[in-house]
Design a protein around this motif. Structure first.
Motif, PDB file in Angstrom:
ATOM      1  N   ARG A  76       6.966 -10.640  19.290  1.00 52.44           N
ATOM      2  CA  ARG A  76       7.364  -9.992  18.037  1.00 52.44           C
ATOM      3  C   ARG A  76       6.892 -10.875  16.885  1.00 52.44           C
ATOM      4  O   ARG A  76       7.330 -12.020  16.763  1.00 52.44           O
ATOM      5  CB  ARG A  76       8.872  -9.812  17.995  1.00 52.44           C
ATOM      6  CG  ARG A  76       9.456  -8.943  19.109  1.00 52.44           C
ATOM      7  CD  ARG A  76      10.955  -9.144  19.202  1.00 52.44           C
ATOM      8  NE  ARG A  76      11.275 -10.533  19.493  1.00 52.44           N
ATOM      9  CZ  ARG A  76      12.466 -11.104  19.282  1.00 52.44           C
ATOM     10  NH1 ARG A  76      13.460 -10.389  18.758  1.00 52.44           N
ATOM     11  NH2 ARG A  76      12.676 -12.367  19.595  1.00 52.44           N
ATOM     12  N   ILE A  77       6.037 -10.318  16.037  1.00 53.49           N
ATOM     13  CA  ILE A  77       5.369 -11.118  15.001  1.00 53.49           C
ATOM     14  C   ILE A  77       5.677 -10.542  13.627  1.00 53.49           C
ATOM     15  O   ILE A  77       5.516  -9.337  13.389  1.00 53.49           O
ATOM     16  CB  ILE A  77       3.838 -11.128  15.228  1.00 53.49           C
ATOM     17  CG1 ILE A  77       3.512 -11.745  16.587  1.00 53.49           C
ATOM     18  CG2 ILE A  77       3.135 -11.881  14.105  1.00 53.49           C
ATOM     19  CD1 ILE A  77       2.080 -11.538  17.028  1.00 53.49           C
ATOM     20  N   LEU A  78       6.109 -11.410  12.734  1.00 52.77           N
ATOM     21  CA  LEU A  78       6.318 -11.046  11.333  1.00 52.77           C
ATOM     22  C   LEU A  78       5.304 -11.798  10.486  1.00 52.77           C
ATOM     23  O   LEU A  78       5.211 -13.022  10.554  1.00 52.77           O
ATOM     24  CB  LEU A  78       7.737 -11.410  10.888  1.00 52.77           C
ATOM     25  CG  LEU A  78       8.036 -11.214   9.381  1.00 52.77           C
ATOM     26  CD1 LEU A  78       8.020  -9.729   9.025  1.00 52.77           C
ATOM     27  CD2 LEU A  78       9.382 -11.843   9.009  1.00 52.77           C
ATOM     28  N   VAL A  79       4.548 -11.058   9.686  1.00 41.47           N
ATOM     29  CA  VAL A  79       3.614 -11.647   8.726  1.00 41.47           C
ATOM     30  C   VAL A  79       4.161 -11.379   7.331  1.00 41.47           C
ATOM     31  O   VAL A  79       4.443 -10.223   6.983  1.00 41.47           O
ATOM     32  CB  VAL A  79       2.201 -11.057   8.868  1.00 41.47           C
ATOM     33  CG1 VAL A  79       1.234 -11.750   7.912  1.00 41.47           C
ATOM     34  CG2 VAL A  79       1.706 -11.173  10.300  1.00 41.47           C
ATOM     35  N   VAL A  80       4.320 -12.427   6.554  1.00 46.32           N
ATOM     36  CA  VAL A  80       4.926 -12.300   5.227  1.00 46.32           C
ATOM     37  C   VAL A  80       3.886 -12.665   4.175  1.00 46.32           C
ATOM     38  O   VAL A  80       3.373 -13.789   4.153  1.00 46.32           O
ATOM     39  CB  VAL A  80       6.155 -13.221   5.094  1.00 46.32           C
ATOM     40  CG1 VAL A  80       6.860 -12.972   3.767  1.00 46.32           C
ATOM     41  CG2 VAL A  80       7.118 -13.010   6.254  1.00 46.32           C
ATOM     42  N   GLU A  81       3.571 -11.721   3.305  1.00 43.20           N
ATOM     43  CA  GLU A  81       2.538 -11.906   2.286  1.00 43.20           C
ATOM     44  C   GLU A  81       3.132 -11.697   0.892  1.00 43.20           C
ATOM     45  O   GLU A  81       3.790 -10.682   0.631  1.00 43.20           O
ATOM     46  CB  GLU A  81       1.385 -10.922   2.519  1.00 43.20           C
ATOM     47  CG  GLU A  81       0.384 -10.796   1.402  1.00 43.20           C
ATOM     48  CD  GLU A  81      -0.255 -12.109   0.998  1.00 43.20           C
ATOM     49  OE1 GLU A  81      -0.354 -12.376  -0.216  1.00 43.20           O
ATOM     50  OE2 GLU A  81      -0.648 -12.890   1.908  1.00 43.20           O
ATOM     51  N   ALA A  82       2.905 -12.655  -0.006  1.00 37.75           N
ATOM     52  CA  ALA A  82       3.456 -12.558  -1.357  1.00 37.75           C
ATOM     53  C   ALA A  82       2.776 -11.489  -2.190  1.00 37.75           C
ATOM     54  O   ALA A  82       3.378 -10.935  -3.109  1.00 37.75           O
ATOM     55  CB  ALA A  82       3.346 -13.912  -2.063  1.00 37.75           C
ATOM     56  N   GLY A  83       1.503 -11.185  -1.869  1.00 45.75           N
ATOM     57  CA  GLY A  83       0.755 -10.210  -2.646  1.00 45.75           C
ATOM     58  C   GLY A  83       0.848  -8.808  -2.086  1.00 45.75           C
ATOM     59  O   GLY A  83       1.574  -8.535  -1.130  1.00 45.75           O
ATOM     60  N   ASP A  84       0.051  -7.924  -2.686  1.00 50.04           N
ATOM     61  CA  ASP A  84       0.061  -6.506  -2.329  1.00 50.04           C
ATOM     62  C   ASP A  84      -1.048  -6.221  -1.309  1.00 50.04           C
ATOM     63  O   ASP A  84      -1.799  -7.110  -0.907  1.00 50.04           O
ATOM     64  CB  ASP A  84      -0.146  -5.662  -3.594  1.00 50.04           C
ATOM     65  CG  ASP A  84       0.447  -4.262  -3.476  1.00 50.04           C
ATOM     66  OD1 ASP A  84       0.772  -3.843  -2.349  1.00 50.04           O
ATOM     67  OD2 ASP A  84       0.578  -3.591  -4.524  1.00 50.04           O
ATOM     68  N   TRP A  85      -1.161  -4.944  -0.927  1.00 49.23           N
ATOM     69  CA  TRP A  85      -2.232  -4.511  -0.043  1.00 49.23           C
ATOM     70  C   TRP A  85      -3.596  -4.773  -0.686  1.00 49.23           C
ATOM     71  O   TRP A  85      -3.724  -4.868  -1.910  1.00 49.23           O
ATOM     72  CB  TRP A  85      -2.096  -3.021   0.264  1.00 49.23           C
ATOM     73  CG  TRP A  85      -0.940  -2.671   1.141  1.00 49.23           C
ATOM     74  CD1 TRP A  85       0.285  -2.235   0.744  1.00 49.23           C
ATOM     75  CD2 TRP A  85      -0.905  -2.728   2.575  1.00 49.23           C
ATOM     76  NE1 TRP A  85       1.091  -2.003   1.834  1.00 49.23           N
ATOM     77  CE2 TRP A  85       0.390  -2.293   2.972  1.00 49.23           C
ATOM     78  CE3 TRP A  85      -1.819  -3.088   3.557  1.00 49.23           C
ATOM     79  CZ2 TRP A  85       0.775  -2.211   4.311  1.00 49.23           C
ATOM     80  CZ3 TRP A  85      -1.449  -3.002   4.897  1.00 49.23           C
ATOM     81  CH2 TRP A  85      -0.165  -2.571   5.254  1.00 49.23           C
ATOM     82  N   ASP A  86      -4.617  -4.807   0.138  1.00 46.32           N
ATOM     83  CA  ASP A  86      -5.981  -5.131  -0.292  1.00 46.32           C
ATOM     84  C   ASP A  86      -6.793  -3.873  -0.601  1.00 46.32           C
ATOM     85  O   ASP A  86      -7.972  -3.787  -0.276  1.00 46.32           O
ATOM     86  CB  ASP A  86      -6.683  -5.936   0.809  1.00 46.32           C
ATOM     87  CG  ASP A  86      -6.655  -5.233   2.160  1.00 46.32           C
ATOM     88  OD1 ASP A  86      -5.710  -4.461   2.403  1.00 46.32           O
ATOM     89  OD2 ASP A  86      -7.558  -5.453   2.981  1.00 46.32           O
ATOM     90  N   THR A  87      -6.165  -2.899  -1.240  1.00 47.93           N
ATOM     91  CA  THR A  87      -6.793  -1.585  -1.411  1.00 47.93           C
ATOM     92  C   THR A  87      -7.411  -1.373  -2.788  1.00 47.93           C
ATOM     93  O   THR A  87      -7.994  -0.320  -3.036  1.00 47.93           O
ATOM     94  CB  THR A  87      -5.749  -0.481  -1.157  1.00 47.93           C
ATOM     95  OG1 THR A  87      -4.582  -0.760  -1.941  1.00 47.93           O
ATOM     96  CG2 THR A  87      -5.374  -0.422   0.310  1.00 47.93           C
ATOM     97  N   ALA A  88      -7.328  -2.336  -3.690  1.00 47.49           N
ATOM     98  CA  ALA A  88      -7.890  -2.171  -5.035  1.00 47.49           C
ATOM     99  C   ALA A  88      -9.413  -2.011  -4.954  1.00 47.49           C
ATOM    100  O   ALA A  88     -10.074  -2.657  -4.138  1.00 47.49           O
ATOM    101  CB  ALA A  88      -7.538  -3.375  -5.906  1.00 47.49           C
ATOM    102  N   PRO A  89     -10.009  -1.170  -5.791  1.00 47.73           N
ATOM    103  CA  PRO A  89     -11.470  -1.020  -5.789  1.00 47.73           C
ATOM    104  C   PRO A  89     -12.210  -2.343  -5.979  1.00 47.73           C
ATOM    105  O   PRO A  89     -13.281  -2.545  -5.406  1.00 47.73           O
ATOM    106  CB  PRO A  89     -11.716  -0.072  -6.970  1.00 47.73           C
ATOM    107  CG  PRO A  89     -10.455   0.717  -7.092  1.00 47.73           C
ATOM    108  CD  PRO A  89      -9.353  -0.235  -6.718  1.00 47.73           C
TER     109      PRO A  89
END
Length: 557
Positions: A76-89
């Motif tokens: 069971r793996i939790l990845v915690v990211e301070a930023g948002d998704w990488d979907t910006a153009p």
């Protein structure tokens, strides 16, 4: 679609309108994104309080680690990211990479002004977004030199870190699209790598200029230059069909539909929770509220060059006196946390006016190289990068006012001897740390960067490049003595490759050992650029992927 701003139908309509094509079909991609979003929405809504592994940071190393561990284990793996998704153009289109700098996708740190760069504060851009630096950088895939990794093996006392082992890992993860080379290159792996596609004539003439002035030009910048130390050529880039293929796309996205992986975006981590001599969890901010989440097995910090030491110090791990000075009770006295900080210098710049405007290709930088200015050196001391824009520091830009049709040939320092520090500003997790890089404070760094400036000028002023140079804008002539040194100090910027703040070593002062365990605390490890005892003499993204792969191998053992 991942972030929920459009639904599946709108996604398909938009893709059809733009003519977007992907192997396997756009509907298959829509299905994949649907599954990812549904899974992650569900898991965030019913967030568990205990996981086997918690990985802090979804940068190049964190994605490499999390994706591999999830693919090859049922943990069971939790990845915690301070930023948002990488979907910006601006993330997806590599031509726009520099427009991410200074935005919400960048932590926005600035090194304190120092005399060694004429009292300038120099930005240190680092990724605050899924994919980390691999989402906002210039897409260069440049693997470490043999001397880099053999040095790591030596200082860590562990031959598993040596070049031969690293090369096998790189060959396994690569999907190389250039000329086959069984000795150095791999195919079929998750990381798409290709030679710079359809380069401008400007780029090809720059390589002719290299040949003209006696610099070695190679077919592949990830080949024998790793062992010889010298070589100029077209960059290897993580670009496919004009789109960035970051390390999130390579490693993390393929496992996000699995039930054993949870990715929390927009979730800053305040500290590691330590009981006795054991790390047991993290304190993070989920939807504006502090939450403590536990780890049964290990916590791995992959938060990057400045955030990993920051989190350690906020957790009570660092220099005892420094922690007490900001009101933090020391748990582990580890004086080298936040020391040994290094980065590459990119000089901005040597500028040249072109006779007409041109549309730049890929990430606007397609030619680079490395060179030992003294054959006795273990590693190259300088690099050269051609940039298809008038790249300049704020001082050089103001002084020389380059025309918009200008382009740059930038000298670089890749084996710096100067060392900086990262320390806490306060005990408030929302405060950014104090970054004091001390760029060019070692006199040898000034000499090496001066040599790289002269090499860049010699290439640009070669006969091969005459059709692309109306005039040399900056410096405009050969500089000597203090004039050259001032030009070097005024033009110093960075590659944004911060490293070394939690160095690996076999000595008792090292922050981590060869298994990346934080000395003095059980169940806490580090896997990112901070563990580098000495920064690799190349862009750090591939080395961070290697570190993530090594961490996965260690945890699975």
């Amino acid at each position: 679609m991942i972030t929920g701003r459009i639904n599946r139908r709108r996604f398909l309509q938009a893709a059809a309108a733009t003519g977007f094509v992907i192997a396997g079909g756009i509907e298959a991609l829509a299905d994949e994104l649907d599954a990812i979003r549904a899974n992650q929405d569900k898991r965030r809504a019913s967030l568990a309080r205990v996981y086997d592994y918690i990985i802090v940071g979804a940068g190049s190393a964190g994605c490499s680690l999390a994706g591999t561990l999830a693919k090859e284990t049922s943990a069971r793996i939790l990845v915690v990211e301070a930023g948002d998704w990488d979907t910006a153009p601006s993330v997806q289109d590599p031509r726009l990479w520099f427009t991410n700098l200074g935005t919400e996708r960048d932590w926005g740190d600035i090194s304190v002004p120092s005399a060694s760069v004429n009292n300038r504060g120099i930005p240190e851009h680092t990724g605050r977004v899924v994919g980390g630096g691999s989402s906002i950088n210039a897409t260069i895939w440049s693997r470490p030199f043999k001397a880099d990794l053999d040095h790591w093996a030596d200082v860590s006392g562990d031959p598993a870190w040596n070049y031969e082992n690293g090369l096998e890992i790189f060959k396994r993860v690569e999907n190389w699209q250039g000329k086959p080379n069984a000795k150095y290159r791999g195919t079929g792996g998750p990381v798409w790598v290709q030679p710079a596609a359809d380069p401008l004539p400007l780029a090809m003439k720059a390589l002719d200029g290299c040949r003209e002035v006696g610099l070695p030009v190679v077919d592949d910048l990830n080949g024998d230059r790793e062992e010889t130390g010298n070589g100029f050529g077209l960059m290897n880039q993580i670009i496919k069909d004009g789109r960035r293929q970051n390390m999130a796309r390579a490693f993390l996205y393929p496992v996000l539909a699995q039930d054993n992986v949870t990715l929390l975006v927009n979730t800053p981590v305040n500290r590691v929770v330590i009981e006795g001599d054991r790390a047991v969890g993290i304190e993070c901010i989920v939807d504006g509220k502090p939450v403590t989440i536990s780890a049964d097995r290990e916590i791995v910090l992959s938060a990057g060059g400045f955030n990993t030491p920051k989190i350690l110090m906020l957790s009570g791990i660092g220099d005892e006196a420094g922690l007490k000075a900001v009101g933090i009770a020391p748990i582990v006295n580890s004086p080298e946390v936040g020391k040994n900080v290094q980065d590459h210098i990119l000089h901005g710049g040597c500028l040249f006016e072109a006779p007409e405007a041109f549309e730049y290709r890929n990430s606007a930088a397609n030619v680079s190289g490395y060179y030992k200015t003294d054959s006795s050196l273990e590693l190259p001391d300088v690099s050269i990068v051609q940039i298809e824009l008038p790249y300049a520091s704020e001082v050089i830009g103001k002084k020389y006012a380059p025309p918009p049709t200008s382009w740059a040939l930038c000298g670089g320092l890749v084996a710096p001897k100067s060392r900086g520090t990262v320390r806490l500003r306060s005990n408030d997790p929302t405060d950014r740390p104090i970054v004091d890089m001390q760029f060019l404070s070692h006199p040898d760094d000034v000499k090496a960067l001066s040599r790289s400036v002269e090499i860049a000028r010699s290439i640009a002023n070669s006969k091969a490049m005459k059709d692309f140079v109306v005039r040399e804008v900056a410096p405009g002539k050969k500089l000597e003595g203090e004039d050259l040194i001032d030009f070097v100090r005024d033009g110093a910027t960075t590659y944004f490759h911060s490293a070394g703040a939690c160095r690996m070593g076999k000595d008792n002062k090292a922050v981590v050992d060869s298994k990346l365990r934080v000395n003095g605390v059980r169940n806490l490890r580090i896997a990112d650029s901070t563990i580098m005892p000495r920064i690799v003499a190349v862009p750090t993204m591939p080395a961070c992927v290697l570190i993530g792969q090594k961490m996965a191998m260690i945890l699975k053992a």
